[in-house]
Write a protein that holds these residues in place. Structure first.
Motif, PDB file in Angstrom:
ATOM      1  N   SER A 362      82.612  36.201 -10.259  1.00  0.00           N
ATOM      2  CA  SER A 362      81.931  34.911 -10.058  1.00  0.00           C
ATOM      3  C   SER A 362      81.498  34.767  -8.595  1.00  0.00           C
ATOM      4  CB  SER A 362      82.860  33.751 -10.436  1.00  0.00           C
ATOM      5  OG  SER A 362      83.212  33.824 -11.792  1.00  0.00           O
ATOM      6  N   PRO A 363      80.193  34.652  -8.341  1.00  0.00           N
ATOM      7  CA  PRO A 363      79.694  34.543  -6.957  1.00  0.00           C
ATOM      8  C   PRO A 363      80.241  33.304  -6.258  1.00  0.00           C
ATOM      9  CG  PRO A 363      77.896  34.953  -8.507  1.00  0.00           C
ATOM     10  CD  PRO A 363      79.090  34.621  -9.323  1.00  0.00           C
ATOM     11  N   LYS A 364      80.574  33.446  -4.994  1.00  0.00           N
ATOM     12  CA  LYS A 364      81.071  32.337  -4.198  1.00  0.00           C
ATOM     13  C   LYS A 364      80.445  32.425  -2.801  1.00  0.00           C
ATOM     14  CE  LYS A 364      85.474  31.308  -4.467  1.00  0.00           C
ATOM     15  NZ  LYS A 364      86.945  31.456  -4.382  1.00  0.00           N
ATOM     16  N   PHE A 365      79.888  31.313  -2.327  1.00  0.00           N
ATOM     17  CA  PHE A 365      79.212  31.302  -1.027  1.00  0.00           C
ATOM     18  C   PHE A 365      79.781  30.190  -0.145  1.00  0.00           C
ATOM     19  CE2 PHE A 365      76.117  33.120  -3.990  1.00  0.00           C
ATOM     20  CZ  PHE A 365      75.739  34.266  -3.312  1.00  0.00           C
ATOM     21  N   LEU A 366      79.601  30.387   1.158  1.00  0.00           N
ATOM     22  CA  LEU A 366      79.903  29.361   2.155  1.00  0.00           C
ATOM     23  C   LEU A 366      78.625  29.160   2.965  1.00  0.00           C
ATOM     24  CD1 LEU A 366      81.741  27.514   3.851  1.00  0.00           C
ATOM     25  CD2 LEU A 366      82.416  29.541   5.179  1.00  0.00           C
ATOM     26  N   CYS A 367      78.042  27.967   2.881  1.00  0.00           N
ATOM     27  CA  CYS A 367      76.788  27.669   3.589  1.00  0.00           C
ATOM     28  C   CYS A 367      77.099  26.930   4.878  1.00  0.00           C
ATOM     29  CB  CYS A 367      75.868  26.832   2.711  1.00  0.00           C
ATOM     30  SG  CYS A 367      75.373  27.630   1.170  1.00  0.00           S
ATOM     31  N   ALA A 385      79.291  26.967  -4.286  1.00  0.00           N
ATOM     32  CA  ALA A 385      78.791  26.985  -2.904  1.00  0.00           C
ATOM     33  C   ALA A 385      79.513  25.922  -2.091  1.00  0.00           C
ATOM     34  CB  ALA A 385      77.281  26.752  -2.877  1.00  0.00           C
ATOM     35  N   ALA A 386      80.352  26.343  -1.167  1.00  0.00           N
ATOM     36  CA  ALA A 386      81.121  25.423  -0.332  1.00  0.00           C
ATOM     37  C   ALA A 386      80.404  25.202   0.991  1.00  0.00           C
ATOM     38  CB  ALA A 386      82.519  25.979  -0.087  1.00  0.00           C
ATOM     39  N   ILE A 387      80.808  24.176   1.728  1.00  0.00           N
ATOM     40  CA  ILE A 387      80.318  23.926   3.079  1.00  0.00           C
ATOM     41  C   ILE A 387      81.514  23.905   4.020  1.00  0.00           C
ATOM     42  CG2 ILE A 387      78.267  22.669   2.308  1.00  0.00           C
ATOM     43  CD1 ILE A 387      79.738  20.068   2.958  1.00  0.00           C
ATOM     44  N   PRO A 388      81.304  24.034   5.331  1.00  0.00           N
ATOM     45  CA  PRO A 388      82.430  24.059   6.280  1.00  0.00           C
ATOM     46  C   PRO A 388      83.279  22.794   6.192  1.00  0.00           C
ATOM     47  CG  PRO A 388      80.399  24.774   7.354  1.00  0.00           C
ATOM     48  CD  PRO A 388      80.006  24.246   6.018  1.00  0.00           C
ATOM     49  N   HIS A 389      84.568  22.923   6.511  1.00  0.00           N
ATOM     50  CA  HIS A 389      85.487  21.791   6.457  1.00  0.00           C
ATOM     51  C   HIS A 389      85.193  20.773   7.552  1.00  0.00           C
ATOM     52  CE1 HIS A 389      87.582  23.833   3.345  1.00  0.00           C
ATOM     53  NE2 HIS A 389      88.084  24.788   4.118  1.00  0.00           N
ATOM     54  N   SER A 390      84.670  21.230   8.702  1.00  0.00           N
ATOM     55  CA  SER A 390      84.351  20.319   9.800  1.00  0.00           C
ATOM     56  C   SER A 390      82.839  20.272  10.012  1.00  0.00           C
ATOM     57  CB  SER A 390      85.041  20.765  11.099  1.00  0.00           C
ATOM     58  OG  SER A 390      84.645  22.071  11.460  1.00  0.00           O
ATOM     59  N   LYS A 391      82.358  19.212  10.672  1.00  0.00           N
ATOM     60  CA  LYS A 391      80.915  19.021  10.860  1.00  0.00           C
ATOM     61  C   LYS A 391      80.325  20.009  11.862  1.00  0.00           C
ATOM     62  CE  LYS A 391      80.668  14.137   9.600  1.00  0.00           C
ATOM     63  NZ  LYS A 391      80.281  12.766  10.034  1.00  0.00           N
ATOM     64  N   LYS A 392      81.090  20.368  12.894  1.00  0.00           N
ATOM     65  CA  LYS A 392      80.610  21.307  13.909  1.00  0.00           C
ATOM     66  C   LYS A 392      81.611  22.458  14.036  1.00  0.00           C
ATOM     67  CE  LYS A 392      78.052  17.869  16.603  1.00  0.00           C
ATOM     68  NZ  LYS A 392      77.866  17.230  17.952  1.00  0.00           N
ATOM     69  N   PRO A 393      81.631  23.335  13.041  1.00  0.00           N
ATOM     70  CA  PRO A 393      82.641  24.402  13.035  1.00  0.00           C
ATOM     71  C   PRO A 393      82.353  25.496  14.050  1.00  0.00           C
ATOM     72  CG  PRO A 393      81.121  24.712  11.217  1.00  0.00           C
ATOM     73  CD  PRO A 393      80.746  23.417  11.867  1.00  0.00           C
ATOM     74  N   GLU A 394      83.387  26.034  14.628  1.00  0.00           N
ATOM     75  CA  GLU A 394      83.271  27.199  15.494  1.00  0.00           C
ATOM     76  C   GLU A 394      83.134  28.444  14.614  1.00  0.00           C
ATOM     77  OE1 GLU A 394      83.125  27.283  18.771  1.00  0.00           O
ATOM     78  OE2 GLU A 394      83.334  25.092  18.958  1.00  0.00           O
ATOM     79  N   PRO A 395      82.552  29.532  15.138  1.00  0.00           N
ATOM     80  CA  PRO A 395      82.441  30.774  14.355  1.00  0.00           C
ATOM     81  C   PRO A 395      83.776  31.221  13.765  1.00  0.00           C
ATOM     82  CG  PRO A 395      81.110  30.955  16.340  1.00  0.00           C
ATOM     83  CD  PRO A 395      81.860  29.662  16.444  1.00  0.00           C
ATOM     84  N   LEU A 398      84.480  29.353  10.539  1.00  0.00           N
ATOM     85  CA  LEU A 398      83.648  29.830   9.437  1.00  0.00           C
ATOM     86  C   LEU A 398      84.183  31.164   8.897  1.00  0.00           C
ATOM     87  CD1 LEU A 398      80.087  29.029  10.853  1.00  0.00           C
ATOM     88  CD2 LEU A 398      81.221  27.881   8.947  1.00  0.00           C
ATOM     89  N   ILE A 399      84.512  32.057   9.809  1.00  0.00           N
ATOM     90  CA  ILE A 399      85.027  33.380   9.409  1.00  0.00           C
ATOM     91  C   ILE A 399      86.341  33.229   8.645  1.00  0.00           C
ATOM     92  CG2 ILE A 399      85.960  35.551  10.304  1.00  0.00           C
ATOM     93  CD1 ILE A 399      83.930  35.228  12.652  1.00  0.00           C
ATOM     94  N   GLY A 400      87.218  32.355   9.170  1.00  0.00           N
ATOM     95  CA  GLY A 400      88.505  32.145   8.511  1.00  0.00           C
ATOM     96  C   GLY A 400      88.340  31.579   7.111  1.00  0.00           C
ATOM     97  N   LEU A 423      83.784  40.345   9.161  1.00  0.00           N
ATOM     98  CA  LEU A 423      83.595  39.826   7.817  1.00  0.00           C
ATOM     99  C   LEU A 423      83.368  40.920   6.775  1.00  0.00           C
ATOM    100  CD1 LEU A 423      81.408  36.679   8.516  1.00  0.00           C
ATOM    101  CD2 LEU A 423      83.695  36.726   7.596  1.00  0.00           C
ATOM    102  N   LYS A 424      82.975  42.133   7.201  1.00  0.00           N
ATOM    103  CA  LYS A 424      82.812  43.261   6.292  1.00  0.00           C
ATOM    104  C   LYS A 424      81.931  42.896   5.089  1.00  0.00           C
ATOM    105  CE  LYS A 424      87.294  45.232   7.550  1.00  0.00           C
ATOM    106  NZ  LYS A 424      88.646  45.604   7.077  1.00  0.00           N
ATOM    107  N   ASN A 425      80.652  42.752   5.380  1.00  0.00           N
ATOM    108  CA  ASN A 425      79.648  42.451   4.346  1.00  0.00           C
ATOM    109  C   ASN A 425      79.848  41.107   3.663  1.00  0.00           C
ATOM    110  OD1 ASN A 425      78.314  45.001   4.660  1.00  0.00           O
ATOM    111  ND2 ASN A 425      80.036  45.926   3.559  1.00  0.00           N
ATOM    112  N   GLN A 426      80.496  40.167   4.363  1.00  0.00           N
ATOM    113  CA  GLN A 426      80.649  38.817   3.829  1.00  0.00           C
ATOM    114  C   GLN A 426      79.765  37.830   4.579  1.00  0.00           C
ATOM    115  OE1 GLN A 426      85.333  39.120   3.396  1.00  0.00           O
ATOM    116  NE2 GLN A 426      84.606  37.168   2.595  1.00  0.00           N
TER     117      GLN A 426
END
Length: 528
Positions: A362-367, A385-395, A398-400, A423-426
């Motif tokens: 099942s495809p899963k994305f983080l925008c 498709a999820a979005i970051p937990h905070s409004k101004k996330p640090e890299p 996002l990676i975590g 991220l290895k192709n993520q």
């Protein structure tokens, strides 16, 4: 782009001096009270050192025609927008026409923080043999100044000094949503898309609408009755000879430019005049067929009170050199780094939901924040498709999140590609600008299978899944108590209600649902 109550206007693309559009442009420029100006060019990469100024690809001129001159079958509209294609039209053939408009005392020019645009525009024309380029626009009025005057100052509170974006000003003053999605698109690519044309035209035309709101407010409040010059009363019944014979006037005109002298003469309201301009070398005869009316009284008073000059100095016309300290990186190093980023961007490997890697298929994305709109579109076609937990996330955040939730990170930020080795192709950089095109790009890139029964199967608000069995109207009313209001008009329609298992939001299959389903059937080409 939500245009609200925006009146329709015509858009003409001018790409040749032999075209009917060019004839229409030259006619409109001599029949305009107001002209709003904007420019577009290919954006430079963030952090890229400028060795030369960007080349302007498109010049937008939104003209509000002078009602005193009447109209004909070709010019029945009150306003019209011209998109002058500076990549196709010979620049020397229009340089003098634009220069005269920029300094015409009979036309008020409008812009939004236009000085930088004028610098690039001047450089573009200079590089094509128009040595002088453009060094001034007058009379000129910046829409940021208009906006500040339209703000209602509350007692005891200071006005904000922050410069609002044009989209924010349009929303507050006109009540329309001005999309800026295409601001950073490649304006040097031809042909321009229909979306680019509409965006460019609207960017200029909205300045006319904002000014008209401002003008109505100023006239209504009667703020133009003091400390104003009245040039028409001084010379309305005298000719050029009488003006020159007045004490001290001739000497003053000798030392001024033709345009400044024209300011004095224009109140005579003569259309065909032979103007004798005195100079220290003698008398120079210049005949001019004048087709513009002097500025009307109410507009002239606004110019006298609020107008300004936009003047470029020589230092403005040179590329700005970065003053950041540190080691200089060679151009070869920058090129290699860009190539590495491109390789990382294109080198997609096994995806985290791959069955061979232990995924569930099942495809899963983080925008990230740059493609949040894409997240809603993915949810509408049934993709997680999820979005970051905070409004101004640090890299790092996002990676975590992508790691923990086994998602592919979607972004338009090239800098994030540097974390590909972690991220290895993520991670994937989305190339398209519009949400529908972004959706198709992701579907094709990751070979996603979309079916009609998947559409509208996820909560667009939180990305949650719906309950397995629909609710009746009575069950929905009970579930909505203290949380969500169900319109009374739905009670007798025998509708099915669906509830998100995560946020408890209720949905029903009304008109909006059916329209949304049909939209994504068309976008995803499910009928083909």
């Amino acid at each position: 782009m939500d245009l609200g109550n925006q009146k329709p206007f015509k858009i003409h693309v001018v790409s040749s001096t032999e075209s009917p559009e060019f004839t229409h442009l030259t006619r409109a420029l001599t029949r305009s009270l107001l002209i709003a100006i904007d420019a577009e060019w290919k954006p430079t990469r963030a952090g890229q050192q400028q060795t030369c100024l960007p080349t302007v690809s498109l010049l937008q001129l939104a003209c509000q025609l002078d009602p005193r001159l009447g109209g004909d079958s070709d010019e029945s509209e009150n306003s019209v927008v011209f998109l002058v294609d500076l990549l196709l039209i010979p620049l020397p053939s229009i340089w003098e026409l634009l220069r005269d408009v920029f300094v015409s005392p009979d036309i008020l020019k409008l812009g939004f923080r236009f000085k930088q645009d004028l610098v690039y525009l001047s450089s573009t024309f200079s590089s094509h043999g128009c040595n002088l380029g453009f060094d001034r626009i007058e009379p000129f009025l910046d829409i940021t100044s208009v906006y500040k005057d339209l703000q209602h100052k509350q007692p005891g509170r200071k006005m904000s000094k922050d410069i609002k974006s044009l989209a924010t000003i349009c929303k507050e003053v006109l009540g329309i949503s001005l999309s800026k999605e295409l601001q950073c698109s490649d304006w040097s690519h031809r042909p321009l898309t229909e979306a680019q044309r509409t965006y460019a035209a609207m960017d200029a035309h909205c300045l006319l609408d904002i000014f008209n709101v401002f003008q109505h407010k100023v006239i209504k409040e009667g703020n133009l009755n003091h400390n104003l010059a009245e040039p028409t009363s001084l010379v309305s019944n005298v000719g050029l000879k009488e003006i020159l014979e007045k004490n001290g006037v001739c000497e003053k005109i000798i030392r001024t430019t033709f345009c400044d002298a024209l300011d004095i003469v224009r109140a005579t309201a003569c259309f065909d005049i032979s103007q004798k301009i005195a100079s220290e070398e003698g008398m120079v005869l210049r005949s001019q067929q004048r087709s513009t009316l002097p500025m009307d009284e109410s507009l002239l008073k606004i110019v006298n009170r609020y107008g300004e000059k936009l003047v470029l100095k020589e230092s403005d016309k040179k590329p700005k050199i970065s003053k950041r300290k540190g080691k200089r990186r060679s151009s070869a190093g920058l090129i290699n780094k860009e190539k590495q980023l491109e390789n990382l961007e294109d080198g997609q490997g096994p995806i985290p939901w791959d069955l061979s890697l232990g995924g569930n298929g099942s495809p899963k994305f983080l925008c990230d924040v740059m493609v949040e709109g894409l997240a809603k579109h993915l949810r509408c076609v049934g993709i997680d498709a999820a979005i970051p937990h905070s409004k101004k996330p640090e890299p790092r955040e996002l990676i975590g999140q992508a790691h923990r939730e086994n998602r592919v990170l979607l972004t338009r930020d090239a800098k994030l590609l540097r974390h590909q080795y972690i991220l290895k192709n993520q991670i994937y950089r989305v190339k398209s600008l519009l949400k529908n095109e972004q959706l198709l790009e992701v579907i094709e890139t990751f070979q996603l299978k979309i079916s009609e029964d998947q559409l509208m199967s996820r909560c667009t608000k939180c990305n949650g899944r719906f309950i397995q069995k629909p609710l009746t109207t009575e069950e929905a009313v009970e579930a909505a108590k203290g949380f969500q209001r169900i319109p009374n008009c739905l009670f007798n329609q025998n509708l099915e209600f669906w509830q998100c298992m995560d946020c408890n939001q209720l949905y029903w299959e009304g008109t909006q649902y059916k329209n949304a389903v049909q939209k994504f059937i068309d976008v995803c080409k499910l009928n083909d």
